[in-house]
Structure formats: structure tokens, C-alpha cells
Design a protein around this motif. Structure first.
Motif, PDB file in Angstrom:
ATOM      1  N   ASN A 149      56.112  59.919  65.751  1.00  0.00           N
ATOM      2  CA  ASN A 149      57.148  58.912  64.914  1.00  0.00           C
ATOM      3  C   ASN A 149      56.602  58.579  63.816  1.00  0.00           C
ATOM      4  O   ASN A 149      57.115  58.743  62.584  1.00  0.00           O
ATOM      5  N   ASP A 150      55.053  58.071  63.786  1.00  0.00           N
ATOM      6  CA  ASP A 150      54.449  57.552  62.454  1.00  0.00           C
ATOM      7  C   ASP A 150      53.595  58.769  61.907  1.00  0.00           C
ATOM      8  O   ASP A 150      53.626  58.383  60.753  1.00  0.00           O
ATOM      9  N   MET A 151      53.431  59.632  62.474  1.00  0.00           N
ATOM     10  CA  MET A 151      52.760  60.691  61.899  1.00  0.00           C
ATOM     11  C   MET A 151      52.923  61.916  62.812  1.00  0.00           C
ATOM     12  O   MET A 151      53.276  61.942  63.990  1.00  0.00           O
ATOM     13  N   ASN A 152      52.643  63.090  62.424  1.00  0.00           N
ATOM     14  CA  ASN A 152      52.822  64.455  62.750  1.00  0.00           C
ATOM     15  C   ASN A 152      51.711  65.358  61.749  1.00  0.00           C
ATOM     16  O   ASN A 152      51.003  64.809  61.179  1.00  0.00           O
ATOM     17  N   LYS A 168      66.051  55.964  55.471  1.00  0.00           N
ATOM     18  CA  LYS A 168      65.594  56.444  54.514  1.00  0.00           C
ATOM     19  C   LYS A 168      65.174  54.956  53.748  1.00  0.00           C
ATOM     20  O   LYS A 168      65.885  53.820  53.967  1.00  0.00           O
ATOM     21  N   ALA A 169      64.042  54.819  52.878  1.00  0.00           N
ATOM     22  CA  ALA A 169      63.746  53.755  52.271  1.00  0.00           C
ATOM     23  C   ALA A 169      64.026  53.768  50.629  1.00  0.00           C
ATOM     24  O   ALA A 169      63.668  55.100  50.184  1.00  0.00           O
ATOM     25  N   PHE A 170      64.511  52.823  49.897  1.00  0.00           N
ATOM     26  CA  PHE A 170      64.772  52.779  48.676  1.00  0.00           C
ATOM     27  C   PHE A 170      64.104  51.739  47.945  1.00  0.00           C
ATOM     28  O   PHE A 170      63.787  50.670  48.352  1.00  0.00           O
ATOM     29  N   ASP A 171      63.601  51.850  46.547  1.00  0.00           N
ATOM     30  CA  ASP A 171      63.217  50.835  45.844  1.00  0.00           C
ATOM     31  C   ASP A 171      64.579  49.913  45.380  1.00  0.00           C
ATOM     32  O   ASP A 171      65.544  50.425  45.677  1.00  0.00           O
ATOM     33  N   LEU A 172      64.232  48.977  44.560  1.00  0.00           N
ATOM     34  CA  LEU A 172      65.073  47.807  44.349  1.00  0.00           C
ATOM     35  C   LEU A 172      66.291  48.585  43.241  1.00  0.00           C
ATOM     36  O   LEU A 172      67.336  48.113  43.169  1.00  0.00           O
ATOM     37  N   LYS A 173      65.908  49.587  42.733  1.00  0.00           N
ATOM     38  CA  LYS A 173      66.509  50.379  41.901  1.00  0.00           C
ATOM     39  C   LYS A 173      67.394  51.227  42.481  1.00  0.00           C
ATOM     40  O   LYS A 173      67.890  52.415  41.897  1.00  0.00           O
ATOM     41  N   SER A 174      67.342  51.623  43.744  1.00  0.00           N
ATOM     42  CA  SER A 174      67.792  52.583  44.592  1.00  0.00           C
ATOM     43  C   SER A 174      67.341  54.112  44.287  1.00  0.00           C
ATOM     44  O   SER A 174      68.015  55.024  44.895  1.00  0.00           O
ATOM     45  N   GLY A 175      65.924  54.298  44.035  1.00  0.00           N
ATOM     46  CA  GLY A 175      65.367  55.493  44.380  1.00  0.00           C
ATOM     47  C   GLY A 175      64.747  55.515  45.479  1.00  0.00           C
ATOM     48  O   GLY A 175      64.210  54.656  45.961  1.00  0.00           O
ATOM     49  N   GLU A 176      64.876  56.862  46.025  1.00  0.00           N
ATOM     50  CA  GLU A 176      64.148  57.083  47.236  1.00  0.00           C
ATOM     51  C   GLU A 176      62.773  57.005  47.124  1.00  0.00           C
ATOM     52  O   GLU A 176      62.236  57.459  46.426  1.00  0.00           O
ATOM     53  N   VAL A 177      62.163  55.996  47.994  1.00  0.00           N
ATOM     54  CA  VAL A 177      60.647  56.060  48.134  1.00  0.00           C
ATOM     55  C   VAL A 177      59.967  56.496  49.502  1.00  0.00           C
ATOM     56  O   VAL A 177      58.732  55.927  49.619  1.00  0.00           O
ATOM     57  N   GLY A 178      60.798  56.872  50.290  1.00  0.00           N
ATOM     58  CA  GLY A 178      60.064  57.246  51.526  1.00  0.00           C
ATOM     59  C   GLY A 178      61.113  56.908  52.797  1.00  0.00           C
ATOM     60  O   GLY A 178      62.351  56.782  52.808  1.00  0.00           O
ATOM     61  N   GLU A 179      60.414  56.746  53.972  1.00  0.00           N
ATOM     62  CA  GLU A 179      61.365  56.477  55.206  1.00  0.00           C
ATOM     63  C   GLU A 179      60.627  55.680  56.269  1.00  0.00           C
ATOM     64  O   GLU A 179      59.332  55.484  56.240  1.00  0.00           O
ATOM     65  N   ILE A 180      61.397  55.018  57.214  1.00  0.00           N
ATOM     66  CA  ILE A 180      61.053  54.231  58.207  1.00  0.00           C
ATOM     67  C   ILE A 180      60.398  55.218  59.424  1.00  0.00           C
ATOM     68  O   ILE A 180      60.956  56.160  59.755  1.00  0.00           O
ATOM     69  N   THR A 181      59.123  55.084  59.953  1.00  0.00           N
ATOM     70  CA  THR A 181      58.498  55.862  60.875  1.00  0.00           C
ATOM     71  C   THR A 181      58.905  55.356  62.333  1.00  0.00           C
ATOM     72  O   THR A 181      58.845  55.915  63.343  1.00  0.00           O
ATOM     73  N   SER A 182      58.618  53.908  62.376  1.00  0.00           N
ATOM     74  CA  SER A 182      58.987  53.182  63.683  1.00  0.00           C
ATOM     75  C   SER A 182      59.709  52.006  63.098  1.00  0.00           C
ATOM     76  O   SER A 182      59.478  51.166  62.054  1.00  0.00           O
ATOM     77  N   GLY A 230      58.730  46.973  61.295  1.00  0.00           N
ATOM     78  CA  GLY A 230      58.121  48.205  61.903  1.00  0.00           C
ATOM     79  C   GLY A 230      57.209  48.775  60.909  1.00  0.00           C
ATOM     80  O   GLY A 230      56.700  48.185  60.348  1.00  0.00           O
ATOM     81  N   MET A 231      57.174  50.032  60.799  1.00  0.00           N
ATOM     82  CA  MET A 231      56.120  50.752  59.702  1.00  0.00           C
ATOM     83  C   MET A 231      57.241  51.746  59.144  1.00  0.00           C
ATOM     84  O   MET A 231      57.992  52.317  59.578  1.00  0.00           O
TER      85      MET A 231
END
Lengths: 126, 367
Positions: B245-248, B303-317, B329-330
Motif C-alpha cells: 500500500n504505502d511502498m513497493n 490522486k492528490a492535487f495542490d490547491l491550484k489543481s496540479g497533480e502532486v501525488g497519491e494516497i497510499t493508505s 491516512g498517508m
């Protein structure tokens, strides 16, 4: 809990209490039991129209998210905000106080094709 | 009962779970109890009393030989020379790209013998990797996963529960330490570790006494059986990582937020050069703990986005946080984020605000 005899049911485990052209919709306690601890319920805005089979919201347990499917075409007239703010209450009373939405049915004859209590009970035991 | 393939293994406690009317699910190749009376009630029970977890699916690998220390120094990220006999440490094994093959706990039994606890679904992969790396060292690597059952006893009252079956020496165990013990006349190991954020123990017992041990512990005061569902919400509040989940294989320990267990200055180890490169060129992404500031429950892969809606990563848990309240979560996010920052989580099309918080999200009160 015994299934209310006068309700209609779907294979997606929703129930409908039909009163003329309107219906109250909820999920069965069988579904609630399968889901486990319910922690979040997402319901639509009043005034939105959904076709039969459309997803109108989600019900979320600690581990899974399930779509809620509209059993018959209709427009939302009321949502149960008490369930939204205390989703765990579904656990104890999914057939009455745990109702989710009230709808104005576009085509009330659609409900005739849904399951009655006996047919739904048989379905859950398969 | 969910459909079960022939490859799905059962722990020696399978029948005990059925007797307790557990909901059973396939997990990492095993049929495991996800809950008994309900995830939230079980979660609360562990925070306030004591819970028993069947973690017999976890893998155990023993490394023995005159070069055991030197070998583990080379194959794992933490510094095993810092361990005293009976000591344990959180660590990981990396591939040549610096990605995580698994996270694990290494216990030092004696100067030439170590006992390693690895994740269930990775135990064959880990064993094959460790064995392959060992050929130039004077060590014997054995996969003992089939021989051991493992029960975790977790919660503020875990010492009293374990004291009903174990002689009192275990009460002196320091955190992460392990000692030999005799239970029902069999040689066992008791470690003071856990995956819940509470005071607790993990006991390694031969399969032959698993049911007896489980039944005896269940009779201890304030003990209840706890499923994997609550194990997940408990570990998430405590911000323990979950492999897969959080790493691979593509996530480095520096990105995963376990730099504290990554001893780059201890000398050569597999993956070290890549970690040093990563550190020197600056980490692109990092693990953060977060809480939702709005309605909605984050889940792995959103998916995670910054407040200007640029993609910045994802939820792992992600999950509800039963003790802390709300949801969170993380997330593996751009490394430029910091505590207190807001970002957005795409929950099935709706972008909801979340805030980065200090790790761990939950910390038990000092005993």
C-alpha cells in the motif's frame, strides 16, 4: 430483522417503500451486515433526477465503498441528513429511520419489476 | 463463505476464527479473519484493553553463521552492529535500484544468529532474495515460516494478559527486544513489538501449541480477538507502513519516511549508492501523514492535487481514524510539502481538502 412485507427490493440490496408516485429508498439490513461498520454515506442533492440503475450515492464501510443504485427513475425530494451525520445508525435501523432518500417516481410502473420480500429473501440465501 | 482457491492457506487458528464467527477473507494468500464483532469496536478495544491478533501468516527467516552480522549489514538498511543480543530493529531489504523489497524486523538472538520477521505475502520473495545474496558469506538462511504461528497481544493491558500464560521474565523486555520463553512446555519467542501503536507483544510459537495458546489468552481478563480490519486502522493511526500500500519495489526507504532506519554511513549495502544519489539530487516525493479537513474518506490510490489543481501525488493508505476522529491516512506527495500544508484528495471525482499533520497521527499515552 424480518423484511417489511410491503416493501420492494433490488438485487443490489436496496429497498423501496412505494406510496403512490413517491418512494422512500434505503438499503437492507442484509447489505448493512455484509458491509460491516458503516462510516460514511454520500447522498445526492435534492432536485437531482436519476434513471433506474444509476448510481445516486455511495455507502462506505471501514474497508469498502459501495455504490447506491436507483431502483426506479425519479427525482430526489428529500435526503436523510441524520444518516449522513451518523452513518453508524444504519446498523440498528436500516429499514425505518435509516432511510436514505425520498424520490418522486417518474414512472411508478417501473417498480412492478422489482423483487417482493419473499423473492428478495430467496435471493439473499442463494 | 467467499470462494477459496486451493492455494489459499489456512493458519493453525483457522477453526478458532470460525468458532468465533469471524468474517474470513483472502489476504496475502491466506484466509484471515477481517473482523469478529466489527472493526470500530475492535479498534477501540485494543486502544483501551487488549486484543489478540492471529498473525501466523507472517514469515520468519533465520540467518545463522559466523558471518551473519556482516551479511545482514550488507543486505539490510539498518545497522545490525548496533544490536545487543536480544535486541530488535525495524529495517528493510532493497533491490539494486534502492526500491523496497520488503520492510521487516530483525532480532539478534546471538552474535551469529538472527531471526527476521517479514510480511506474509513477501516471505517467499524475501527468502529467495536473501538466500541469493548470501552465497559469498558464511551463513545459512532458512525459511521457517511454515513452522511458526504468531500471535500479537496488543493494548494497554497486554502485559497482564500475557502474564496468565508466560513466566514473568518477559515483563522486563524493552521495546523491540525479544527473549526465549517456554509456553506449554515448548520453546517460543516473545518480542515486545507491535503494529498498533499500543504497548504489546508478538509471540512466536510452534504450530502444535497455537490453538492452546490462543484459547488460553482469550480467557485472560479484558481480551478479545481482533481482525485484520482493525489491525489496519490501528496501524494507520500509528503511521506504520503497509507493504504493497504505502511502498513497493519502486519506493525507496527515504521516500517512505524511514530515513531514521536507513543508515547510509554504516558502509556498503544493497541499494545504498542509489539512496545516496537520491539524497544528493533531492527527494522528489515523500511520505506524509494527513487528515481530511472536509467530509469524505481517502483510500489507497486516490490522486492528490495542490490547491491550484496540479497533480502532486497519491494516497497510499486512507481510512476513518476511529480513535483520533475524522478520516485521514498517508500520502506520497511532492517533497516540497510540509506539515500544516493543505492539499486536495480526489474522492471519486470530488476534490476534498486535507491537511498534512505530524507523524504519527495517534500516539499512546506513556505508561
Amino acid at each position: 430483522m424480518a423484511l417489511p412485507k410491503n416493501y420492494k427490493y433490488t438485487k443490489e440490496h436496496e429497498w423501496l417503500d412505494v406510496q403512490g408516485n413517491s418512494a422512500v429508498i434505503g438499503v437492507t439490513d442484509f447489505a448493512v451486515e455484509q458491509l460491516g461498520d458503516i462510516v460514511h454515506v454520500d447522498l445526492p442533492a435534492v432536485g437531482k433526477t436519476f434513471k433506474a440503475g444509476d448510481s445516486f450515492g455511495t455507502i462506505e464501510s471501514t474497508k469498502t465503498v459501495s455504490d447506491l443504485y436507483m431502483p426506479a427513475t425519479g427525482t430526489i425530494t428529500e435526503v436523510n441528513n441524520a444518516v449522513k451525520s451518523a452513518p453508524e445508525s444504519l446498523q440498528s435501523d436500516s429499514f425505518k429511520n435509516g432511510w436514505l432518500v425520498k424520490v418522486q417516481l417518474s414512472n411508478p410502473s417501473e417498480v412492478n419489476s422489482l423483487l417482493d420480500a419473499a423473492a428478495y429473501e430467496t435471493f439473499t440465501k442463494e | 463463505m467467499a470462494s477459496q482457491t486451493s492455494e489459499t492457506k489456512k493458519t493453525p487458528l483457522y477453526e478458532e476464527h470460525l468458532a468465533l464467527k469471524a468474517k474470513m477473507v483472502p489476504f496475502g494468500g491466506w484466509m484471515m479473519p477481517v473482523s469478529y464483532e466489527g472493526v470500530l469496536a475492535e479498534h477501540k478495544h485494543v486502544r483501551e484493553h487488549v486484543g489478540l491478533f492471529d498473525v501466523s501468516h507472517m514469515g520468519e527467516i533465520r540467518v545463522k553463521g559466523s558471518e551473519a552480522t556482516k551479511f545482514l549489514q550488507y543486505v539490510t538498511i539498518n545497522d545490525v552492529t548496533k544490536l545487543a543480543d536480544g535486541g530488535g530493529q525495524y529495517s528493510a531489504i532493497l533491490n539494486e535500484k534502492g526500491g523496497m523489497i520488503d520492510d521487516l524486523i530483525i532480532y539478534k538472538i546471538s552474535s551469529d544468529e538472527y531471526f527476521i520477521c517479514v510480511n506474509a505475502s513477501n516471505s517467499d520473495k524475501d527468502f529467495n532474495w536473501i538466500q541469493k545474496q548470501s552465497k559469498n558469506f558464511q551463513v545459512a538462511v532458512t525459511n521457517e515460516s511454515q513452522q511458526w504461528s504468531q500471535i500479537a497481544v496488543q493494548g494497554p493491558k497486554s502485559m497482564a494478559a500475557l502474564a496468565t500464560i508466560a513466566s514473568p521474565e518477559f515483563k522486563n523486555l524493552s521495546y523491540t527486544h525479544i527473549q526465549k520463553a517456554s509456553l506449554f512446555g515448548e520453546s517460543c519467542l516473545i518480542a515486545r513489538t507491535g503494529y498498533t501503536g499500543e504497548w504489546g507483544y508478538e509471540i512466536y510459537i510452534p504450530n502444535s501449541i497455537a490453538r492452546k495458546t490462543w484459547a488460553a489468552l482469550l480467557k485472560a481478563p479484558d481480551v478479545k480477538a481482533i481482525g485484520l480490519g482493525a489491525r489496519d486502522t490501528l496501524r494507520l493511526e500509528a503511521c506504520y507502513l503497509l507493504y504493497g500500500n504505502d511502498m513497493n519495489d519502486d519506493v525507496s526507504p527515504l521516500e517512505a519516511g524511514i530515513a531514521w532506519a536507513t543508515k547510509l554511513d554504516k558502509g556498503s549495502f544493497i541499494g545504498r549508492d542509489q539512496l545516496i544519489n537520491q539524497k544528493e539530487s533531492g527527494l522528489k516525493r515523500k511520505m506524509f501523514a494527513f487528515k481530511m479537513s472536509e467530509d469524505g474518506i481517502p483510500r489507497h490510490g486516490m490522486k492528490a492535487f495542490d490547491l491550484k489543481s496540479g497533480e502532486v501525488g497519491e494516497i497510499t493508505s486512507g481510512s476513518v481514524l476511529p480513535t483520533v476522529g475524522g478520516a485521514g491516512g498517508m500520502a506520497l506527495l511532492a517533497a516540497t510539502f510540509k506539515e500544516g500544508d493543505s492539499f486536495l484528495v480526489d474522492i471519486r471525482g470530488a476534490k476534498k481538502h486535507a491537511t498534512i499533520v505530524k507523524r504519527p497521527i495517534y500516539q499512546a499515552k506513556a505508561k
